[in-house]
Write a protein that holds these residues in place. Sequence first.
Motif, PDB file in Angstrom:
ATOM      1  N   ARG A 138      80.344 -39.754  14.166  1.00 37.87           N
ATOM      2  CA  ARG A 138      80.283 -40.877  13.233  1.00 37.87           C
ATOM      3  C   ARG A 138      81.422 -41.856  13.428  1.00 37.87           C
ATOM      4  N   THR A 139      82.619 -41.379  13.608  1.00 35.86           N
ATOM      5  CA  THR A 139      83.753 -42.300  13.695  1.00 35.86           C
ATOM      6  C   THR A 139      84.014 -42.777  15.108  1.00 35.86           C
ATOM      7  N   ARG A 140      83.612 -42.025  16.111  1.00 37.23           N
ATOM      8  CA  ARG A 140      83.900 -42.408  17.495  1.00 37.23           C
ATOM      9  C   ARG A 140      82.814 -43.289  18.093  1.00 37.23           C
ATOM     10  N   LEU A 141      81.569 -43.136  17.652  1.00 38.19           N
ATOM     11  CA  LEU A 141      80.473 -43.897  18.236  1.00 38.19           C
ATOM     12  C   LEU A 141      80.274 -45.206  17.486  1.00 38.19           C
ATOM     13  N   ARG A 142      79.990 -46.247  18.220  1.00 42.19           N
ATOM     14  CA  ARG A 142      79.721 -47.540  17.628  1.00 42.19           C
ATOM     15  C   ARG A 142      78.347 -48.000  18.091  1.00 42.19           C
TER      16      ARG A 142
END
Length: 170
Positions: A138-142
């Motif tokens: 969730r936080t690493r993928l954009r």
Amino acid sequence: MDVFSRTFLPAAAETGLATQTVSRHMPVFRRCVGSGDATILVTRCSRPDHPVGGEYLMLLTHRRLVVTQQTRVLHRLRLHLNTELRELSNVTWSPDPRSHSVELAATAIDGVRERFLLRTHHPKQVWQVDALLNHAFRTRLRTSAERLVATIGEPPVGTRPAVFRPAPVR
């Protein structure tokens, strides 16, 4: 010592994996993961869809998900899944502290839905695994729009006109 080697052994020790198991799977992981990629999680897992399929070991890094399988009878290693995180879609996981497990499911680029059951020793580890998966997916993928740096031939976003003017027909 490279980043992968520095982070792999502590991550494996954190989940309680035996050194013998880790060293057996290490050559397969080494071929799949770059030396500059840091390890997030190394753990045993099983496949709920195939309960007699053998033993699986999952490696999650900041860029890749690699799952190896060891057959029950001959104890041979084979690569089950090797994919970049951005190539996975519909990634879901559900922590269950009562059964000390986390079920992870994702659709690979070839359209196959993969499901893995990650077992932990106590309920506190369930939430640690949940936090690691949240960090990785969730936080690493954009989204692809956020990763877009520039497009050739288009003016920067701030200099575009506010009104739409159709191009002349030739």
